[in-house]
Scaffold this motif. Structure first.
Motif, PDB file in Angstrom:
ATOM      1  N   TYR A 132       0.847  -1.205   0.000  1.00  0.00           N
ATOM      2  CA  TYR A 132       0.000   0.000   0.000  1.00  0.00           C
ATOM      3  C   TYR A 132       0.877   1.248   0.000  1.00  0.00           C
ATOM      4  CZ  TYR A 132      -2.899   3.757   1.863  1.00  0.00           C
ATOM      5  OH  TYR A 132      -3.536   4.955   2.057  1.00  0.00           O
ATOM      6  N   ARG A 133       0.411   2.261  -0.716  1.00  0.00           N
ATOM      7  CA  ARG A 133       1.109   3.545  -0.719  1.00  0.00           C
ATOM      8  C   ARG A 133       0.113   4.656  -1.046  1.00  0.00           C
ATOM      9  NH1 ARG A 133       6.328   5.038  -4.554  1.00  0.00           N
ATOM     10  NH2 ARG A 133       6.698   7.170  -3.816  1.00  0.00           N
ATOM     11  N   ARG A 134       0.267   5.770  -0.379  1.00  0.00           N
ATOM     12  CA  ARG A 134      -0.538   6.958  -0.689  1.00  0.00           C
ATOM     13  C   ARG A 134       0.364   7.979  -1.367  1.00  0.00           C
ATOM     14  NH1 ARG A 134      -5.460   8.841   0.326  1.00  0.00           N
ATOM     15  NH2 ARG A 134      -5.802  11.093   0.471  1.00  0.00           N
ATOM     16  N   LYS A 135       0.021   8.331  -2.594  1.00  0.00           N
ATOM     17  CA  LYS A 135       0.840   9.251  -3.377  1.00  0.00           C
ATOM     18  C   LYS A 135      -0.066  10.231  -4.116  1.00  0.00           C
ATOM     19  CE  LYS A 135       4.562   9.388  -6.806  1.00  0.00           C
ATOM     20  NZ  LYS A 135       5.406   8.605  -7.722  1.00  0.00           N
ATOM     21  N   ASP A 136       0.316  11.499  -4.092  1.00  0.00           N
ATOM     22  CA  ASP A 136      -0.451  12.561  -4.742  1.00  0.00           C
ATOM     23  C   ASP A 136      -1.901  12.574  -4.266  1.00  0.00           C
ATOM     24  OD1 ASP A 136       1.882  13.001  -6.083  1.00  0.00           O
ATOM     25  OD2 ASP A 136       1.209  12.129  -7.978  1.00  0.00           O
ATOM     26  N   LYS A 190      -3.756  10.068  -3.394  1.00  0.00           N
ATOM     27  CA  LYS A 190      -4.533   8.894  -3.803  1.00  0.00           C
ATOM     28  C   LYS A 190      -3.951   7.625  -3.189  1.00  0.00           C
ATOM     29  CE  LYS A 190      -5.847  10.910  -8.281  1.00  0.00           C
ATOM     30  NZ  LYS A 190      -5.806  10.736  -9.750  1.00  0.00           N
ATOM     31  N   ASP A 191      -4.842   6.652  -2.926  1.00  0.00           N
ATOM     32  CA  ASP A 191      -4.422   5.357  -2.398  1.00  0.00           C
ATOM     33  C   ASP A 191      -4.056   4.431  -3.548  1.00  0.00           C
ATOM     34  OD1 ASP A 191      -4.952   6.248   0.137  1.00  0.00           O
ATOM     35  OD2 ASP A 191      -6.972   5.421   0.197  1.00  0.00           O
ATOM     36  N   HIS A 192      -2.930   3.724  -3.395  1.00  0.00           N
ATOM     37  CA  HIS A 192      -2.490   2.767  -4.411  1.00  0.00           C
ATOM     38  C   HIS A 192      -2.129   1.451  -3.739  1.00  0.00           C
ATOM     39  CE1 HIS A 192      -2.077   5.954  -7.503  1.00  0.00           C
ATOM     40  NE2 HIS A 192      -1.614   6.698  -6.511  1.00  0.00           N
ATOM     41  N   LYS A 193      -2.543   0.350  -4.350  1.00  0.00           N
ATOM     42  CA  LYS A 193      -2.150  -0.976  -3.885  1.00  0.00           C
ATOM     43  C   LYS A 193      -1.539  -1.716  -5.066  1.00  0.00           C
ATOM     44  CE  LYS A 193      -5.364  -1.476  -0.050  1.00  0.00           C
ATOM     45  NZ  LYS A 193      -6.336  -2.344   0.647  1.00  0.00           N
ATOM     46  N   GLY A 194      -0.266  -2.072  -4.932  1.00  0.00           N
ATOM     47  CA  GLY A 194       0.390  -2.769  -6.029  1.00  0.00           C
ATOM     48  C   GLY A 194       1.876  -2.530  -6.071  1.00  0.00           C
ATOM     49  N   TYR A 195       2.351  -1.978  -7.189  1.00  0.00           N
ATOM     50  CA  TYR A 195       3.778  -1.890  -7.452  1.00  0.00           C
ATOM     51  C   TYR A 195       4.124  -0.513  -8.011  1.00  0.00           C
ATOM     52  CZ  TYR A 195       3.100  -6.882  -7.011  1.00  0.00           C
ATOM     53  OH  TYR A 195       2.758  -8.112  -6.534  1.00  0.00           O
ATOM     54  N   VAL A 196       5.400  -0.294  -8.233  1.00  0.00           N
ATOM     55  CA  VAL A 196       5.852   0.963  -8.819  1.00  0.00           C
ATOM     56  C   VAL A 196       6.962   0.664  -9.826  1.00  0.00           C
ATOM     57  CG1 VAL A 196       7.543   1.390  -6.983  1.00  0.00           C
ATOM     58  CG2 VAL A 196       6.683   3.302  -8.330  1.00  0.00           C
ATOM     59  N   GLY A 197       6.927   1.373 -10.941  1.00  0.00           N
ATOM     60  CA  GLY A 197       7.973   1.259 -11.939  1.00  0.00           C
ATOM     61  C   GLY A 197       8.779   2.544 -11.992  1.00  0.00           C
ATOM     62  N   ASN A 198      10.055   2.431 -12.285  1.00  0.00           N
ATOM     63  CA  ASN A 198      10.929   3.608 -12.400  1.00  0.00           C
ATOM     64  C   ASN A 198      11.606   3.575 -13.766  1.00  0.00           C
ATOM     65  OD1 ASN A 198      12.122   5.923 -10.788  1.00  0.00           O
ATOM     66  ND2 ASN A 198      13.986   4.938 -11.533  1.00  0.00           N
ATOM     67  N   ILE A 199      11.514   4.676 -14.486  1.00  0.00           N
ATOM     68  CA  ILE A 199      11.989   4.722 -15.873  1.00  0.00           C
ATOM     69  C   ILE A 199      13.041   5.817 -16.042  1.00  0.00           C
ATOM     70  CG2 ILE A 199      11.298   5.176 -18.259  1.00  0.00           C
ATOM     71  CD1 ILE A 199       8.576   4.011 -17.581  1.00  0.00           C
ATOM     72  N   VAL A 200      14.109   5.468 -16.730  1.00  0.00           N
ATOM     73  CA  VAL A 200      15.158   6.428 -17.075  1.00  0.00           C
ATOM     74  C   VAL A 200      15.169   6.598 -18.584  1.00  0.00           C
ATOM     75  CG1 VAL A 200      17.626   6.945 -17.018  1.00  0.00           C
ATOM     76  CG2 VAL A 200      16.548   5.793 -15.078  1.00  0.00           C
ATOM     77  N   GLU A 201      15.047   7.844 -19.039  1.00  0.00           N
ATOM     78  CA  GLU A 201      15.053   8.153 -20.464  1.00  0.00           C
ATOM     79  C   GLU A 201      16.327   8.888 -20.844  1.00  0.00           C
ATOM     80  OE1 GLU A 201      10.445   9.024 -21.664  1.00  0.00           O
ATOM     81  OE2 GLU A 201      11.514  10.600 -20.577  1.00  0.00           O
ATOM     82  N   SER A 202      16.798   8.616 -22.044  1.00  0.00           N
ATOM     83  CA  SER A 202      17.878   9.399 -22.635  1.00  0.00           C
ATOM     84  C   SER A 202      17.231  10.442 -23.542  1.00  0.00           C
ATOM     85  CB  SER A 202      18.812   8.498 -23.441  1.00  0.00           C
ATOM     86  OG  SER A 202      19.911   9.225 -23.931  1.00  0.00           O
ATOM     87  N   VAL A 203      17.668  11.696 -23.434  1.00  0.00           N
ATOM     88  CA  VAL A 203      17.010  12.811 -24.123  1.00  0.00           C
ATOM     89  C   VAL A 203      17.885  13.321 -25.261  1.00  0.00           C
ATOM     90  CG1 VAL A 203      15.948  15.080 -23.842  1.00  0.00           C
ATOM     91  CG2 VAL A 203      15.912  13.436 -21.947  1.00  0.00           C
ATOM     92  N   GLY A 204      17.292  13.461 -26.443  1.00  0.00           N
ATOM     93  CA  GLY A 204      18.015  13.968 -27.607  1.00  0.00           C
ATOM     94  C   GLY A 204      17.908  15.467 -27.732  1.00  0.00           C
ATOM     95  N   GLU A 205      18.743  16.037 -28.596  1.00  0.00           N
ATOM     96  CA  GLU A 205      18.772  17.499 -28.780  1.00  0.00           C
ATOM     97  C   GLU A 205      17.471  18.022 -29.376  1.00  0.00           C
ATOM     98  OE1 GLU A 205      22.175  18.467 -31.071  1.00  0.00           O
ATOM     99  OE2 GLU A 205      23.619  17.900 -29.509  1.00  0.00           O
ATOM    100  N   LYS A 206      16.792  17.192 -30.170  1.00  0.00           N
ATOM    101  CA  LYS A 206      15.554  17.621 -30.822  1.00  0.00           C
ATOM    102  C   LYS A 206      14.316  17.209 -30.021  1.00  0.00           C
ATOM    103  CE  LYS A 206      17.531  17.583 -35.462  1.00  0.00           C
ATOM    104  NZ  LYS A 206      17.402  17.071 -36.859  1.00  0.00           N
TER     105      LYS A 206
END
Length: 317
Positions: A155-159, A161-177
């Motif tokens: 369980y987690r409360r974020k923003d 809101k109540d959430h039950k489950g998991y969390v994903g974390n994403i790293v993006e590489s950003v281009g000049e355009k």
């Protein structure tokens, strides 16, 4: 997929030194359960295990109702609301008795036994006579069992809101355009904080190349900033935390590392302060006499006991 992203990055001519990190909540597909239903389901699983193995002699006569098709609906849905506490206490008593029956080593391999032990630890405490009683809801941890069919979900409360489950974390590489490409993905129970994801990413960085990492404020912290600098990463965090901090909470004075509360907005020192790494939160206990006339008890998420007042709040507030 991560190996392919390196190939795509070269083809798209992305600037691999500029990264962006963010997280998203991933809901569990398991049904949302009340405390009574969680304990009931775990007890019922143990009774059905005895039935499935043909060990009917191990099932106490008063617990044979768990094998009936309509028993779940009768206990969970058709009881009056004022009976819930009594039924919870009875179901906890059944679960404790079943745990004793499965105490032998022969039951160690069964998930039903592990769930019994876990739910009794998480949901109950002993009174002065040694009898197991339901814990106060405020004392149940966010990583407690939410549904026996998905035992890893938390369980987690974020923003707000109540959430039950998991969390994903994403790293993006950003281009000049402006084009982006996912370069790294992490996955954990949703009690895993953004700050913890940031630490893990920094730890696995080899430090051979300079990097700029853009994140929101939930990834910030003096420890993360220092770790990033040591690995050649410039950690740039915004002031946005998702939810607007309460000015009362912001007035609590904390140590530089955010792990201890020094005093409240009224300048009272706590009796005790405990920091929990897993959820990155402090539990603070103050003298009740100092808090009874506090103009903002709700903002401090306080709960009165006989002689003291305890308060929970997160480090980033």
């Amino acid at each position: 997929m991560m190996d392919l992203s390196d190939v795509y990055g070269k083809y798209l001519k992305l600037n691999s030194n500029l990264k962006r990190m963010d997280s998203l909540m991933i809901a569990s597909n398991a049904k949302r359960m009340s405390r009574l239903e969680i304990v009931y389901t775990v007890a019922a699983k143990a009774v059905r295990l005895f039935d499935r193995l043909g060990m009917h002699e191990l099932i106490p006569s008063k617990m044979k109702h768990y094998l009936q098709a309509d028993d779940h609906n009768d206990v969970i849905y058709y009881r009056k609301s004022d009976d819930v506490l009594g039924h919870l206490e009875q179901t906890i008593s059944d679960a404790a008795a079943l745990r004793e029956i499965m105490a032998d080593d022969q039951w160690q391999e069964f998930e039903e036994r592990r769930l019994l032990i876990r739910v009794l630890i998480e949901q109950t405490s002993e009174d002065s006579t040694g009898t197991l009683k339901p814990k106060d809801t405020a004392n149940i941890r966010p990583d407690s069992l939410q549904n026996p069919s998905d035992p890893d979900a938390t369980y987690r409360r974020k923003d707000g809101k109540d959430h039950k489950g998991y969390v994903g974390n994403i790293v993006e590489s950003v281009g000049e355009k402006g084009c982006t490409l996912i370069k790294d993905v992490s996955y954990a129970t949703n009690s895993h904080s953004d700050s913890a994801f940031c630490k893990e990413y920094i730890d696995q960085h080899d430090g051979t190349s300079k990097e700029i990492m853009l994140t929101d404020g939930a990834y910030s912290g003096s420890e993360n900033t220092k770790l990033a600098k040591d690995k050649g990463i410039e950690l740039i965090t915004t002031a946005l935390l998702g939810a607007k901090p309460d000015p009362v909470i912001a007035s609590f004075k904390l140590t530089e590392d955010g792990r201890q509360v020094l005093h409240c907005p009224m300048n009272h020192e706590p009796i005790k302060c405990t920091y929990y790494d897993k959820i990155e939160s402090c539990r603070v206990i103050f003298e009740k006499k100092h808090c009874e006339r506090c103009p903002h008890p709700k903002a401090a998420k306080s709960r009165f006991n006989v002689n003291r007042l305890s308060s929970w709040f997160q480090e980033k507030w």
